[in-house]
Design a protein around this motif. Sequence first.
Motif, PDB file in Angstrom:
ATOM      1  N   UNK A   1       0.854  -1.197   0.000  1.00  9.51           N
ATOM      2  CA  UNK A   1       0.000   0.000   0.000  1.00  9.51           C
ATOM      3  C   UNK A   1       0.888   1.244   0.000  1.00  9.51           C
ATOM      4  N   UNK A   2       0.581   2.128  -0.860  1.00 10.80           N
ATOM      5  CA  UNK A   2       1.348   3.372  -0.888  1.00 10.80           C
ATOM      6  C   UNK A   2       0.803   4.342   0.142  1.00 10.80           C
ATOM      7  N   UNK A   3       1.710   5.018   0.755  1.00  9.72           N
ATOM      8  CA  UNK A   3       1.283   6.061   1.689  1.00  9.72           C
ATOM      9  C   UNK A   3       1.406   7.405   0.993  1.00  9.72           C
ATOM     10  N   UNK A   4       0.367   8.154   1.123  1.00 12.16           N
ATOM     11  CA  UNK A   4       0.344   9.431   0.431  1.00 12.16           C
ATOM     12  C   UNK A   4       0.369  10.552   1.470  1.00 12.16           C
ATOM     13  N   UNK A   5       1.313  11.426   1.360  1.00 18.56           N
ATOM     14  CA  UNK A   5       1.381  12.532   2.312  1.00 18.56           C
ATOM     15  C   UNK A   5       0.701  13.758   1.724  1.00 18.56           C
ATOM     16  N   UNK A   6      -0.347  14.174   2.391  1.00 18.64           N
ATOM     17  CA  UNK A   6      -1.076  15.334   1.883  1.00 18.64           C
ATOM     18  C   UNK A   6      -0.723  16.612   2.644  1.00 18.64           C
ATOM     19  N   UNK A   7       0.304  16.543   3.432  1.00 15.06           N
ATOM     20  CA  UNK A   7       0.689  17.709   4.215  1.00 15.06           C
ATOM     21  C   UNK A   7       1.091  18.845   3.283  1.00 15.06           C
ATOM     22  N   UNK A   8       0.520  19.975   3.509  1.00 14.21           N
ATOM     23  CA  UNK A   8       0.814  21.100   2.621  1.00 14.21           C
ATOM     24  C   UNK A   8       2.038  21.859   3.134  1.00 14.21           C
ATOM     25  N   UNK A   9       2.520  22.706   2.279  1.00 14.54           N
ATOM     26  CA  UNK A   9       3.719  23.446   2.628  1.00 14.54           C
ATOM     27  C   UNK A   9       3.367  24.726   3.408  1.00 14.54           C
ATOM     28  N   UNK A  10       2.409  24.587   4.288  1.00 17.95           N
ATOM     29  CA  UNK A  10       2.039  25.764   5.069  1.00 17.95           C
ATOM     30  C   UNK A  10       2.435  25.529   6.515  1.00 17.95           C
ATOM     31  N   UNK A  11       2.678  26.630   7.194  1.00 19.06           N
ATOM     32  CA  UNK A  11       3.050  26.508   8.598  1.00 19.06           C
ATOM     33  C   UNK A  11       1.789  26.518   9.436  1.00 19.06           C
ATOM     34  N   UNK A  12       1.683  25.512  10.258  1.00 22.44           N
ATOM     35  CA  UNK A  12       0.491  25.414  11.089  1.00 22.44           C
ATOM     36  C   UNK A  12       0.769  26.067  12.441  1.00 22.44           C
ATOM     37  N   UNK A  13      -0.060  27.009  12.768  1.00 25.03           N
ATOM     38  CA  UNK A  13       0.145  27.717  14.034  1.00 25.03           C
ATOM     39  C   UNK A  13      -0.932  27.337  15.036  1.00 25.03           C
ATOM     40  N   UNK A  14      -0.544  27.358  16.259  1.00 26.92           N
ATOM     41  CA  UNK A  14      -1.530  27.165  17.310  1.00 26.92           C
ATOM     42  C   UNK A  14      -2.375  28.426  17.412  1.00 26.92           C
ATOM     43  N   UNK A  15      -3.635  28.252  17.739  1.00 24.44           N
ATOM     44  CA  UNK A  15      -4.480  29.428  17.943  1.00 24.44           C
ATOM     45  C   UNK A  15      -4.101  30.108  19.250  1.00 24.44           C
ATOM     46  N   UNK A  16      -4.377  31.394  19.355  1.00 27.77           N
ATOM     47  CA  UNK A  16      -4.088  32.072  20.626  1.00 27.77           C
ATOM     48  C   UNK A  16      -4.810  31.354  21.767  1.00 27.77           C
ATOM     49  N   UNK A  17      -4.087  31.084  22.800  1.00 25.43           N
ATOM     50  CA  UNK A  17      -4.649  30.305  23.894  1.00 25.43           C
ATOM     51  C   UNK A  17      -5.184  31.234  24.979  1.00 25.43           C
ATOM     52  N   UNK A  18      -6.515  31.263  25.144  1.00 28.86           N
ATOM     53  CA  UNK A  18      -7.080  32.171  26.153  1.00 28.86           C
ATOM     54  C   UNK A  18      -6.597  31.868  27.566  1.00 28.86           C
ATOM     55  N   UNK A  19      -6.234  30.606  27.809  1.00 27.10           N
ATOM     56  CA  UNK A  19      -5.737  30.271  29.146  1.00 27.10           C
ATOM     57  C   UNK A  19      -4.450  31.002  29.470  1.00 27.10           C
ATOM     58  N   UNK A  20      -3.702  31.320  28.424  1.00 29.31           N
ATOM     59  CA  UNK A  20      -2.454  32.036  28.648  1.00 29.31           C
ATOM     60  C   UNK A  20      -2.673  33.543  28.555  1.00 29.31           C
ATOM     61  N   UNK A  21      -3.445  33.933  27.545  1.00 31.80           N
ATOM     62  CA  UNK A  21      -3.557  35.366  27.262  1.00 31.80           C
ATOM     63  C   UNK A  21      -4.541  36.084  28.177  1.00 31.80           C
ATOM     64  N   UNK A  22      -5.480  35.346  28.735  1.00 27.83           N
ATOM     65  CA  UNK A  22      -6.486  36.015  29.565  1.00 27.83           C
ATOM     66  C   UNK A  22      -6.237  35.807  31.046  1.00 27.83           C
ATOM     67  N   UNK A  23      -5.062  35.354  31.377  1.00 27.20           N
ATOM     68  CA  UNK A  23      -4.765  35.104  32.777  1.00 27.20           C
ATOM     69  C   UNK A  23      -3.729  36.116  33.274  1.00 27.20           C
ATOM     70  N   UNK A  24      -4.112  36.867  34.273  1.00 28.36           N
ATOM     71  CA  UNK A  24      -3.205  37.899  34.769  1.00 28.36           C
ATOM     72  C   UNK A  24      -1.951  37.339  35.422  1.00 28.36           C
ATOM     73  N   UNK A  25      -2.042  36.099  35.866  1.00 24.72           N
ATOM     74  CA  UNK A  25      -0.843  35.514  36.480  1.00 24.72           C
ATOM     75  C   UNK A  25       0.288  35.427  35.463  1.00 24.72           C
ATOM     76  N   UNK A  26      -0.088  35.161  34.196  1.00 25.18           N
ATOM     77  CA  UNK A  26       0.934  35.066  33.149  1.00 25.18           C
ATOM     78  C   UNK A  26       1.617  36.417  32.963  1.00 25.18           C
ATOM     79  N   UNK A  27       0.778  37.453  32.869  1.00 22.90           N
ATOM     80  CA  UNK A  27       1.339  38.800  32.726  1.00 22.90           C
ATOM     81  C   UNK A  27       2.239  39.130  33.922  1.00 22.90           C
ATOM     82  N   UNK A  28       1.757  38.778  35.099  1.00 21.65           N
ATOM     83  CA  UNK A  28       2.535  39.066  36.307  1.00 21.65           C
ATOM     84  C   UNK A  28       3.875  38.333  36.300  1.00 21.65           C
TER      85      UNK A  28
END
Lengths: 303, 167
Positions: free
Chosen positions: A1-28
């Motif tokens: 069976x041939x394996x086909x890689x459909x991964x595109x040449x784009x960079x996949x980024x994580x979405x902004x994580x509200x747990x990090x961005x909306x927590x004042x402890x992180x800022x502190x």
Amino acid sequence: MDLLCLEMDTIIRARPDPNILCDDRVLQSLLNIEERFIPQCSYFKCVQKDIQPFMRRMVATWMLEVCEEQKCEEEVFPLAMNYLDRFLAVEPTKRCNLQLLGAVCMFLASKLKETRPLTAEKLCIYTDNSIRPQELLDWELVVLGKLKWNLAAVTPNDFIEHIVRKLPLPEGKLVLIRKHVQTFIALCATEFNFAMYPPSMIATGSVGAAICGLQLDSGNQSLWGDSLTDLLAKITNTEVDLLKECQEQIERVLVSSLREGRQQQQQQEQQQQVQHGPSSKTVDEPDQASTPTDVRNINIYRE
Amino acid sequence: MCRTRKTMVSRKRLLSPLEKCSARRMLFGPVDPEQLQKEYQDALSRDLELACHRWGFDFRSEEPLAGGDFQWERVPDTNVPLPYRPCLVGLGGAQGVGGLADMSVQVGLSQCGKESPPCTPEKYTAKLQDVETTPDKENGLKRKQTDLTDFYQAKKRVVDTPRKSGQ
């Protein structure tokens, strides 16, 4: 069976994580640890003998261009400059090794921040092959040692979201505001004056400068003048006077950077004129040159 | 049209008044590879010198230095996790260095420095006991899968209890 890689040449980024961005402890926490990553002395005065401030600017400008051409993540350039400053603050360096150091710093910052980091070969090409990949790898170790392997430095970019989300900004303008803030941060990184400022202050000043520069016509009084500065100062625990001074300094650097850019453009046009004679194209150039500085006229979107 | 041209002022121009062409360029003249190599070796040996001084240990001869802040003590290399064992490539691998032993460091209370302060053994064991109980509580069932805490244990046991990892 041939394996086909459909991964595109784009960079996949994580979405902004509200747990990090909306927590004042992180800022502190960011505020608590940021001092650790500031270079400890004004190294042109007390460490370096061969290197002059204008040389730092040259290497910084080159590094920024490389990062832009390679479409690096925004924080790579400020982080690389942080490594460069911290290295220069402890190690007397010769000017002929400064570009190598800049390349090493980009190499490290890119590896820390990017899914597809810059390669040693590519960086060597950007130095016009004045250094070899093996030399880059050798010096990587030296730089790491001087940085005490402490690479996860706090940069002004780390604060952008924490600040922006606490301001009553119009939803539709957020992308533009972020872009301007990032530009100001990069601009600050090219200037040695800002090297010893806390990253949070640079970020806060950049946000202030971006909002003032864009002259957002929201009816919200808190986005005007002193009340904006007060609000910003409160978010990052910065002293109001220091913040004001920082923001003004950022605006001054922007103005002089634009002026130099225009002068250079004019010089090139004059050269062209000498070579090709006057053309209709050059007639309306002075009009542009006399345009007052206005950030709104500058499209800083990356193509 | 004029408007579009103005808005086309890119960030590159905004921030790079020094150069307009491609970023590929040599900034401060050619680099002498031999000189660079020499400086690299110098930098490394200076770093090593500093490290020897900092840790009171001669990393070249693998011997403790006299008068350092630390008291070094030999431990058999079978007592340390695999990545920390010396391996000499081309000399028969780990067997070739069976005679060598790693040094472990013991620090008096007074010398607990700012940099990675080593804990006292008492502290270590006290902490360990807390950690060790957790998997037992949860592993009432015959589950063979490893927990994250298993790795904590293996890591922390290294210095005090001579139990070999992976055995």
